[in-house]
Design an enzyme around this catalytic site. Structure first.
Site: not given
Length: 545
Positions: A214, A332, A426
């Site tokens: 990320s 995600e 995610h």
């Protein structure tokens, strides 16, 4: 990962006097000073080692300054505080333990195999939107990866307004006449500390792999494109990074104000007209207030640390030419719904909006993201623009430099996640890559304690450790992972990993065309403003298919 509330402390860990420990604890006399850690089976662990002077000991918003060598053996048995970050009561799958925070936070942690000699180094940069997170989260415990023969290093770096503020007053103080990017400079300082000290822990300073997820994956991208970081690492792993348009320090580009202009607007909102006033605000108050006013931390194009837009740098082959492992997750956006536009009332409304926004590309768009399943299409659209297109573009650009690139898509689900609509969400690959299936945050869907889940984790951790060692991801009892190459190969992680080619046919070409046209205007950015949230597609120009 997305951070949650942390507690505040005012300690000065990096300058704390050495603490006595048992004689059996491992002691390493590194060039920066001696540290006393802990022995955990065949792994030596050293926590909370300062790699730069605490920002509280000097003016806020300055580049990091190296620590002078300390005297005696410093205790390294406990993690340092997390960096100051916004306090929040929101609960999500990422919510976890409430850690102490401090401006005195520029520390790192090391997990090293006992008797390691010239071991490769895995340098981990945590996620959290550049505004939250910490290297001390249990999910990032490095023991399982270290047991595979690599040294794991995790770091803290300045976050939010304290790490990424640009302002004309700060630029005026700088010999280079720049400001912002302090968190990135912290990461570079930590890499320099590794270069100078890791041999004392049994590591190979010439074989360092930068890695992150990320915002950590974004940071890896920044480091690949940053000249001051060149030569400090040999390989890179970027998980769920995002090659979005960037603000520039002194000029408005792609519809965004300059970084300095944002700093001035923040100063006005805080009723702190100059830098002295901003420095007079308590760190936590400043951080919380800036977040409430909408300050979003990102790297800035400043002509030095980040010379140009990442999309341009990679396109021109100016990034570091090193082996790359890069990928993203199928789900995600399922845990990041804030990034997706609100669904319309009907499929017909969805299709009409897409046709209005995407013009002659609408047919291609609707084939990939159909109206019949528009709620899923909305999630897939944002996923692909932020993460899927980024991952494949990085793989293509790195391959073009002559370096191997290994692309993946994480598409693994299990009952506790799938049942609540969080298939392959995610960051859900992280427990598997670190081998920490039992160390997830309390609201994280529980991973079953089954042979299949452990086998997948073993394969993934093997791939990651092998890449750190050799630049090629290999795993025992798992398929060979081909480089992206000319065939567009990628590894598809479902219940087991298996190689495929041509990731999501049409996805890359569509997003590349949209970004190309927006770039050509110089006035439209690219991030999560896609699908229903997209502006009208600019007219076609030469070179933008």
């Amino acid at each position: 990962m997305i951070p949650v509330r942390r507690l505040i402390t005012l300690g000065c860990l990096a300058l704390a006097p050495p603490v006595a420990a048992q004689d059996t604890a491992p002691v390493v006399d590194a060039p920066s000073g001696a540290v006393r850690g802990q022995a955990e089976d065949d792994i030596r662990v050293f926590k909370g080692i300062p790699y730069a002077l605490p920002p509280v000991q000097r003016l806020r918003w300055q580049p990091p300054v190296a620590m002078p060598r300390w005297q005696g053996a410093r205790d390294a048995a406990a993690f340092g505080p997390a960096c100051i970050q916004p306090q929040s009561k929101a609960v999500s799958v990422y919510s976890g333990e409430q850690f102490p925070t401090s401006e005195d936070c520029l520390t790192l942690n090391i997990w090293a195999p006992k008797n390691a000699t010239k071991a490769p180094v895995f340098f981990w940069i945590h996620g959290g939107a550049l505004s939250g997170g910490s290297s001390r989260e249990a999910l990032y415990d490095g023991r399982k990866l270290a047991s595979r023969g690599v040294i794991v290093v995790s770091i803290n770096y300045r976050l939010g307004v304290l790490g990424w503020l640009a302002h004309p007053g700060l630029s005026a103080e700088s010999p280079q006449h720049v400001s912002g990017n302090y968190g990135l400079l912290d990461q570079i300082a930590a890499l320099k500390w590794i270069r100078a000290n890791i041999a004392a822990f049994g590591g190979d300073a010439a074989n360092v792999t930068i890695a992150g997820e990320s915002a950590g994956g974004l940071s890896v991208m920044y480091l690949l494109g940053s000249p001051p970081a060149r030569g400090l690492f040999a390989k890179a792993i970027s998980e769920s990074g995002y090659m979005i348009s960037m603000q520039e320090l002194k000029h408005s580009v792609y519809g965004a104000p300059s970084g300095e202009a944002v700093g001035q607007m923040l100063s006005a909102g805080l009723q702190a007209p100059d830098i002295a006033d901003l420095r007079g605000i308590d760190a936590q108050t400043l951080t919380d207030s800036a977040a409430r006013l909408g300050f979003a931390p990102f790297g800035l194009v400043d002509g030095g640390v980040l010379p140009e837009q990442m999309v341009s740098s990679f396109e021109a082959g100016k990034q570091a030419h090193v082996p790359l492992l890069v990928g993203f997750n199928q789900g995600e956006i399922r845990s990041l719904m804030i990034l997706a536009p609100k669904p319309p009332a009907s499929a017909a409304e969805y299709e009409a909006t897409i046709r209005d926004r995407y013009g002659e590309l609408a047919d291609n768009f609707l084939k990939l993201y159909p109206a019949a399943t528009y709620k899923e299409s909305i999630l897939a659209t944002t996923r692909d623009m932020l993460y899927g297109w980024t991952a494949e573009r990085m793989a293509r650009n790195q391959t073009a430099t002559g370096q191997p690139a290994y692309l993946y898509m994480w598409d693994h689900g299990y009952p506790a996640a799938d049942d609540v609509g969080l298939h392959a969400f995610h960051a859900s690959e992280l427990p598997f890559a670190f081998g920490n299936l039992d160390r997830t945050p309390p609201h994280w869907p529980r991973i079953p304690d089954t042979a299949g889940e452990h086998a997948l984790s073993d394969a993934m951790a093997d791939y990651w450790a092998s890449f750190v060692k050799t630049g090629h991801p290999g795993a025992s009892n798992a398929p060979a992972w081909p480089a992206y190459g000319t065939a567009g190969a990628f590894m598809h992680f479902t219940d087991t990993p298996y190689p495929e080619t041509k990731l999501m046919p049409g996805m890359y070409a569509l997003n590349e065309a949209v970004v190309c046209r927006r770039r050509a205007t110089g006035k439209i950015g690219w991030n999560w403003n896609v699908g229903l949230a997209a502006p009208k597609l600019p007219a076609k120009v030469a070179g933008c298919e």
